[in-house]
Design a protein around this motif. Structure first.
Motif, PDB file in Angstrom:
ATOM      1  N   ASN A  52       6.883  34.886  49.643  1.00  0.00           N
ATOM      2  CA  ASN A  52       8.345  34.859  49.538  1.00  0.00           C
ATOM      3  C   ASN A  52       8.786  34.987  48.090  1.00  0.00           C
ATOM      4  O   ASN A  52       9.768  35.676  47.795  1.00  0.00           O
ATOM      5  CB  ASN A  52       8.902  33.579  50.161  1.00  0.00           C
ATOM      6  CG  ASN A  52       8.870  33.617  51.666  1.00  0.00           C
ATOM      7  OD1 ASN A  52       8.846  34.683  52.261  1.00  0.00           O
ATOM      8  ND2 ASN A  52       8.860  32.456  52.290  1.00  0.00           N
ATOM      9  N   ALA A  53       8.065  34.340  47.170  1.00  0.00           N
ATOM     10  CA  ALA A  53       8.391  34.470  45.745  1.00  0.00           C
ATOM     11  C   ALA A  53       8.176  35.907  45.275  1.00  0.00           C
ATOM     12  O   ALA A  53       8.976  36.444  44.499  1.00  0.00           O
ATOM     13  CB  ALA A  53       7.541  33.502  44.921  1.00  0.00           C
ATOM     14  N   GLN A  54       7.111  36.550  45.752  1.00  0.00           N
ATOM     15  CA  GLN A  54       6.868  37.951  45.393  1.00  0.00           C
ATOM     16  C   GLN A  54       7.962  38.855  45.937  1.00  0.00           C
ATOM     17  O   GLN A  54       8.398  39.790  45.263  1.00  0.00           O
ATOM     18  CB  GLN A  54       5.513  38.411  45.924  1.00  0.00           C
ATOM     19  CG  GLN A  54       4.333  37.833  45.188  1.00  0.00           C
ATOM     20  CD  GLN A  54       3.014  38.243  45.816  1.00  0.00           C
ATOM     21  OE1 GLN A  54       2.966  38.686  46.965  1.00  0.00           O
ATOM     22  NE2 GLN A  54       1.938  38.076  45.076  1.00  0.00           N
ATOM     23  N   VAL A  55       8.408  38.580  47.149  1.00  0.00           N
ATOM     24  CA  VAL A  55       9.475  39.385  47.752  1.00  0.00           C
ATOM     25  C   VAL A  55      10.754  39.255  46.939  1.00  0.00           C
ATOM     26  O   VAL A  55      11.436  40.247  46.666  1.00  0.00           O
ATOM     27  CB  VAL A  55       9.694  38.975  49.227  1.00  0.00           C
ATOM     28  CG1 VAL A  55      10.991  39.543  49.762  1.00  0.00           C
ATOM     29  CG2 VAL A  55       8.531  39.427  50.081  1.00  0.00           C
ATOM     30  N   VAL A  56      11.077  38.036  46.515  1.00  0.00           N
ATOM     31  CA  VAL A  56      12.283  37.824  45.712  1.00  0.00           C
ATOM     32  C   VAL A  56      12.174  38.582  44.388  1.00  0.00           C
ATOM     33  O   VAL A  56      13.128  39.247  43.961  1.00  0.00           O
ATOM     34  CB  VAL A  56      12.520  36.314  45.484  1.00  0.00           C
ATOM     35  CG1 VAL A  56      13.571  36.081  44.426  1.00  0.00           C
ATOM     36  CG2 VAL A  56      12.911  35.637  46.789  1.00  0.00           C
ATOM     37  N   ALA A  57      11.010  38.510  43.737  1.00  0.00           N
ATOM     38  CA  ALA A  57      10.821  39.226  42.470  1.00  0.00           C
ATOM     39  C   ALA A  57      10.944  40.733  42.674  1.00  0.00           C
ATOM     40  O   ALA A  57      11.544  41.440  41.852  1.00  0.00           O
ATOM     41  CB  ALA A  57       9.470  38.881  41.866  1.00  0.00           C
ATOM     42  N   LEU A  58      10.400  41.241  43.770  1.00  0.00           N
ATOM     43  CA  LEU A  58      10.486  42.676  44.043  1.00  0.00           C
ATOM     44  C   LEU A  58      11.914  43.102  44.370  1.00  0.00           C
ATOM     45  O   LEU A  58      12.335  44.205  43.996  1.00  0.00           O
ATOM     46  CB  LEU A  58       9.541  43.055  45.178  1.00  0.00           C
ATOM     47  CG  LEU A  58       8.053  43.020  44.836  1.00  0.00           C
ATOM     48  CD1 LEU A  58       7.222  43.242  46.092  1.00  0.00           C
ATOM     49  CD2 LEU A  58       7.716  44.042  43.777  1.00  0.00           C
ATOM     50  N   ILE A  59      12.663  42.251  45.038  1.00  0.00           N
ATOM     51  CA  ILE A  59      14.064  42.569  45.334  1.00  0.00           C
ATOM     52  C   ILE A  59      14.867  42.638  44.045  1.00  0.00           C
ATOM     53  O   ILE A  59      15.689  43.547  43.862  1.00  0.00           O
ATOM     54  CB  ILE A  59      14.650  41.540  46.311  1.00  0.00           C
ATOM     55  CG1 ILE A  59      14.072  41.769  47.704  1.00  0.00           C
ATOM     56  CG2 ILE A  59      16.171  41.618  46.351  1.00  0.00           C
ATOM     57  CD1 ILE A  59      14.446  40.696  48.707  1.00  0.00           C
ATOM     58  N   VAL A  60      14.621  41.715  43.123  1.00  0.00           N
ATOM     59  CA  VAL A  60      15.321  41.729  41.829  1.00  0.00           C
ATOM     60  C   VAL A  60      14.970  42.997  41.062  1.00  0.00           C
ATOM     61  O   VAL A  60      15.852  43.664  40.501  1.00  0.00           O
ATOM     62  CB  VAL A  60      14.967  40.463  41.015  1.00  0.00           C
ATOM     63  CG1 VAL A  60      15.416  40.587  39.581  1.00  0.00           C
ATOM     64  CG2 VAL A  60      15.570  39.236  41.664  1.00  0.00           C
ATOM     65  N   GLU A  61      13.682  43.366  41.044  1.00  0.00           N
ATOM     66  CA  GLU A  61      13.258  44.580  40.343  1.00  0.00           C
ATOM     67  C   GLU A  61      13.859  45.827  40.996  1.00  0.00           C
ATOM     68  O   GLU A  61      14.308  46.745  40.317  1.00  0.00           O
ATOM     69  CB  GLU A  61      11.726  44.661  40.347  1.00  0.00           C
ATOM     70  CG  GLU A  61      11.164  45.891  39.692  1.00  0.00           C
ATOM     71  CD  GLU A  61      11.363  45.932  38.188  1.00  0.00           C
ATOM     72  OE1 GLU A  61      11.138  47.002  37.604  1.00  0.00           O
ATOM     73  OE2 GLU A  61      11.751  44.915  37.593  1.00  0.00           O
ATOM     74  N   ARG A  62      13.890  45.852  42.328  1.00  0.00           N
ATOM     75  CA  ARG A  62      14.482  46.983  43.038  1.00  0.00           C
ATOM     76  C   ARG A  62      15.969  47.125  42.712  1.00  0.00           C
ATOM     77  O   ARG A  62      16.464  48.225  42.461  1.00  0.00           O
ATOM     78  CB  ARG A  62      14.309  46.813  44.545  1.00  0.00           C
ATOM     79  CG  ARG A  62      14.858  47.997  45.325  1.00  0.00           C
ATOM     80  CD  ARG A  62      15.066  47.698  46.761  1.00  0.00           C
ATOM     81  NE  ARG A  62      16.064  46.644  46.907  1.00  0.00           N
ATOM     82  CZ  ARG A  62      16.277  45.959  48.011  1.00  0.00           C
ATOM     83  NH1 ARG A  62      15.542  46.187  49.068  1.00  0.00           N
ATOM     84  NH2 ARG A  62      17.201  45.027  48.065  1.00  0.00           N
ATOM     85  N   ASP A  63      16.687  46.005  42.675  1.00  0.00           N
ATOM     86  CA  ASP A  63      18.112  46.051  42.352  1.00  0.00           C
ATOM     87  C   ASP A  63      18.341  46.525  40.919  1.00  0.00           C
ATOM     88  O   ASP A  63      19.275  47.283  40.653  1.00  0.00           O
ATOM     89  CB  ASP A  63      18.743  44.677  42.566  1.00  0.00           C
ATOM     90  CG  ASP A  63      18.810  44.291  44.031  1.00  0.00           C
ATOM     91  OD1 ASP A  63      18.657  45.183  44.886  1.00  0.00           O
ATOM     92  OD2 ASP A  63      19.014  43.092  44.311  1.00  0.00           O
ATOM     93  N   ARG A  64      17.460  46.089  39.997  1.00  0.00           N
ATOM     94  CA  ARG A  64      17.586  46.529  38.600  1.00  0.00           C
ATOM     95  C   ARG A  64      17.366  48.039  38.507  1.00  0.00           C
ATOM     96  O   ARG A  64      18.135  48.755  37.839  1.00  0.00           O
ATOM     97  CB  ARG A  64      16.579  45.788  37.718  1.00  0.00           C
ATOM     98  CG  ARG A  64      16.714  46.106  36.225  1.00  0.00           C
ATOM     99  CD  ARG A  64      15.576  45.520  35.426  1.00  0.00           C
ATOM    100  NE  ARG A  64      14.310  46.154  35.707  1.00  0.00           N
ATOM    101  CZ  ARG A  64      13.924  47.325  35.205  1.00  0.00           C
ATOM    102  NH1 ARG A  64      14.722  48.014  34.415  1.00  0.00           N
ATOM    103  NH2 ARG A  64      12.750  47.838  35.503  1.00  0.00           N
ATOM    104  N   LEU A  65      16.344  48.529  39.188  1.00  0.00           N
ATOM    105  CA  LEU A  65      16.068  49.966  39.155  1.00  0.00           C
ATOM    106  C   LEU A  65      17.163  50.778  39.855  1.00  0.00           C
ATOM    107  O   LEU A  65      17.510  51.875  39.404  1.00  0.00           O
ATOM    108  CB  LEU A  65      14.702  50.246  39.792  1.00  0.00           C
ATOM    109  CG  LEU A  65      13.489  49.771  38.989  1.00  0.00           C
ATOM    110  CD1 LEU A  65      12.223  49.947  39.799  1.00  0.00           C
ATOM    111  CD2 LEU A  65      13.403  50.479  37.662  1.00  0.00           C
TER     112      LEU A  65
END
Length: 106
Positions: A52-65
């Motif tokens: 779940n922590a990895q998913v949150v980090a990936l969502i933040v990175e996806r939104d930034r990109l």
């Protein structure tokens, strides 16, 4: 029924009951120590929290990109971002600009 037939029947019942008890003990062992048993529950919970922590980090990175892609849209590109990326990635500057390099601090 003869005495011998009664003993054979009793022996068969004991074997069936013994086999059923062994199967029941095996299933109880799997429920406690199996791959999805009680002992693995905490490990699975910890792994779920990590994922779940990895998913949150990936969502933040996806939104930034996604924001960066939106800003670089050729129809309406942000000139400040385009200039920053050209300077950063291509080492391009305007003829009237002066580049000052600062020593890296540790």
């Amino acid at each position: 029924m003869t005495r011998e037939g009664h003993r054979i029947r009793l022996r068969k019942e004991q074997l069936v009951q013994g086999a059923a008890l062994c199967l029941l003990l095996f299933l109880a062992g799997l429920a406690i120590a199996g791959p999805s048993g009680l002992l693995a529950w905490s490990e699975n919970s910890r792994l779920l929290d990590q994922r779940n922590a990895q998913v949150v980090a990936l969502i933040v990175e996806r939104d930034r990109l996604q924001n960066l892609v939106d800003l670089l849209n050729p129809a309406n590109a942000d000139p400040d971002l385009v200039g920053e990326l050209l300077r950063q990635n291509q080492n391009m500057v305007h003829p009237d600009e002066v580049v000052l390099t600062l020593p890296e601090s540790e």
